[in-house]
Every structure is written in C-alpha cells, then in structure tokens.
Design a protein around this motif. Structure first.
Motif, PDB file in Angstrom:
ATOM      1  N   ARG A 273       0.511  -0.824   0.391  1.00 29.32           N
ATOM      2  CA  ARG A 273       0.237   0.001   0.444  1.00 29.32           C
ATOM      3  C   ARG A 273       0.709   1.105   0.051  1.00 29.32           C
ATOM      4  N   TYR A 274       0.638   2.259   0.161  1.00 30.97           N
ATOM      5  CA  TYR A 274       0.354   3.718   0.066  1.00 30.97           C
ATOM      6  C   TYR A 274       2.398   3.559   1.228  1.00 30.97           C
ATOM      7  N   GLU A 275       2.084   3.392   2.684  1.00 33.42           N
ATOM      8  CA  GLU A 275       2.718   3.350   3.381  1.00 33.42           C
ATOM      9  C   GLU A 275       2.712   1.667   4.329  1.00 33.42           C
ATOM     10  N   VAL A 276       4.519   1.184   3.802  1.00 28.49           N
ATOM     11  CA  VAL A 276       4.690   0.043   4.316  1.00 28.49           C
ATOM     12  C   VAL A 276       5.502   0.170   4.998  1.00 28.49           C
ATOM     13  N   LEU A 277       5.449  -0.333   6.823  1.00 29.43           N
ATOM     14  CA  LEU A 277       6.542   0.024   7.837  1.00 29.43           C
ATOM     15  C   LEU A 277       7.800  -0.971   8.070  1.00 29.43           C
ATOM     16  N   PRO A 278       8.487  -0.664   7.989  1.00 30.31           N
ATOM     17  CA  PRO A 278       9.593  -2.403   8.204  1.00 30.31           C
ATOM     18  C   PRO A 278       8.744  -2.934   9.126  1.00 30.31           C
ATOM     19  N   ASP A 279       8.060  -3.288  10.313  1.00 28.06           N
ATOM     20  CA  ASP A 279       7.610  -3.890  11.281  1.00 28.06           C
ATOM     21  C   ASP A 279       6.924  -5.072  10.490  1.00 28.06           C
ATOM     22  N   ASP A 280       6.371  -4.461   9.102  1.00 27.19           N
ATOM     23  CA  ASP A 280       5.235  -5.210   8.857  1.00 27.19           C
ATOM     24  C   ASP A 280       5.342  -6.683   7.968  1.00 27.19           C
ATOM     25  N   TRP A 281       7.325  -6.509   7.325  1.00 31.74           N
ATOM     26  CA  TRP A 281       7.623  -7.349   6.926  1.00 31.74           C
ATOM     27  C   TRP A 281       8.458  -8.818   7.822  1.00 31.74           C
ATOM     28  N   ILE A 282       8.103  -9.660   7.218  1.00 33.54           N
ATOM     29  CA  ILE A 282       9.017 -11.259   8.209  1.00 33.54           C
ATOM     30  C   ILE A 282       9.636 -11.344   6.509  1.00 33.54           C
ATOM     31  N   ILE A 283      11.068 -11.360   7.070  1.00 34.86           N
ATOM     32  CA  ILE A 283      12.242 -11.223   6.593  1.00 34.86           C
ATOM     33  C   ILE A 283      13.595 -12.022   7.279  1.00 34.86           C
ATOM     34  N   ARG A 284      13.352 -13.080   6.214  1.00 31.25           N
ATOM     35  CA  ARG A 284      14.612 -14.357   7.306  1.00 31.25           C
ATOM     36  C   ARG A 284      15.338 -14.567   5.961  1.00 31.25           C
ATOM     37  N   THR A 285      16.977 -14.753   6.648  1.00 26.88           N
ATOM     38  CA  THR A 285      18.625 -15.158   5.931  1.00 26.88           C
ATOM     39  C   THR A 285      18.667 -16.691   6.304  1.00 26.88           C
TER      40      THR A 285
END
Length: 243
Positions: A156-168
C-alpha cells in the motif's frame, strides 16, 4: 523450467466465489530459475480492492526483476531491498494510472543465491522450506491475533519495516521451497504444513518440472475444502540433484 541445479513449477485455481461474481483471478505468481539462483513470488490481491489483480501481478514480476539486480551486490540487505521494492511497486502502480488504495496485495518472496536463502513475507499466505536436516525445516506464516483475523498487512502507500517478516537462512542442504496464498495455507492445520510440503518434496524430487506442474494443477483444482471461496496459488522449487 529446467536449469543445472533447480527445477520447479507454479499452479493456480480461481476461487468459486470469483467465478460466480465474474471477478478476475486476484492471485499472481512468478518463478525464475537460473544456473546461479532462483527467485519465486506469490501475491494475493485483496478481494475488497477494485484493481488488486493488477497490484498482485505488478508485485510478482517487479520483485523478480529487482531481485535479479539485487543479488549481484556484495552488501545485500534484505530490509533495504524490501523498502526499495515497495517504493518501486508504488511507482509502477501510479504509471498504470490506478489509485494505490485499489491495488493492495499481500506478498511472498524467496530468493536463493550463493547457498543463502532470503525470505520475504508481507501479510498472509505461507512459505515452507525443507532441508536434508529436518531440524532446519522452516515455515513462515502471518500469525494474526484472533480479534484481527480478517485483517492482513499488504502492499500500500505506507509499508512499515515491522510489517515485513524477513528471514535469511544458510541453505547448503536446501531440498525445497513452497510458497502459497492463503487459499491453501488457511486450510493446513498448524503442524501439518511441514508434513504437507515434505510429502510433496519426496513425491517431486524424481519428477520433471512438467509432471510437477501437472500434479500441482490437479490437486489445487480438487482442493478438499469445497466451500473455500479463495483463489489458490502455489510455487514449488526443489533441487534436481536430490532425485
């Protein structure tokens, strides 16, 4: 979709409610395989949005395009890449003369390069990774609080960093990766998701990509939850040298 190391396939099935209401397929997917990497994407357009099918299609091809460039960098930050991806998605939606609010979509992405697996999740759906060492098997889902079960994060217009689940993840012994929209993942009971993908992996290790795709299309179109109205989309990738 053959290369020297990986094979895979995609399959989809439009939901019965969308057929009844004469709506387009709102799920999208993309799979890219090369000698050095694979990139997979699944996006689910929000049903309440008028042009979410455009939003999901744009998300998938754009993620693959940008990831091809990103993996060539020495210093790869998944968090920076997710932010860059969102900014470019917004630009592409605006080029299409659509309102961002009408194009919201969830997103799942997987990037494998140099024996490292990068996973990205925004909103619902599931990513499941199977390894030779079963203790490393990984499942990513967007666990929503029961009181907010109908709400999901999305592009959407504003996606916050905490909205993502990111794994390496270190992935030298990776066997397979499975991405699917919530039309599938919501029907897998907690604990059965890894079993489901593990069984698919064992069935598909010795099959060609064409046979994998044929089988996936078959079980998705005969999904055993007849009243489930959602679109269903899945992408499966596994190593060729595990057969």
């Amino acid at each position: 979709m053959w290369n020297t190391k990986w094979k895979g396939a995609c399959a989809e099935c439009i939901g019965p409610l969308h057929i009844k209401q004469k709506l387009p397929m709102q799920d999208s997917h993309y799979l890219f395989l090369s000698k050095k990497c694979f990139i997979a994407a699944v996006s689910d357009g929000l049903g309440s949005k008028a042009h979410s099918d455009f939003g999901s299609k744009t998300a998938c091809w754009l993620f693959v395009k940008l990831a091809k460039e990103w993996i060539s960098r020495q210093d790869k930050s998944p968090e920076d890449f997710s932010s860059f991806f969102v900014k470019n998605w917004i630009c592409e939606i605006q080029k299409g003369s659509f309102d961002i609010r009408d194009c919201s979509a969830t997103f799942l992405g997987a990037v494998y390069h140099n024996s490292t697996l990068y996973l990205f999740q925004l909103g619902d759906g599931m990513i499941s990774c199977i390894f030779d060492d079963e203790s490393k098997n990984t499942v990513m889902t967007d666990a929503k609080d029961e009181s907010f079960s109908n709400m999901t994060k999305s592009l959407r217009y504003e996606v916050l960093p905490d909205d993502w689940i990111i794994r390496t993840l270190p992935a030298e012994d990776l066997k397979s990766v499975f991405l699917c929209s919530d039309g599938i993942s919501d029907d897998l009971q907690k604990g059965s998701d890894v079993t489901f993908v593990s069984e698919l992996t064992e069935q598909y290790l010795s099959k060609s990509s064409n046979k994998i795709k044929h089988d996936m299309k078959n079980w998705i179109s005969h999904w055993p939850v007849p009243r489930h109205s959602d679109d269903k989309t899945a992408v499966f990738v596994c190593r060729k040298d595990r057969a």
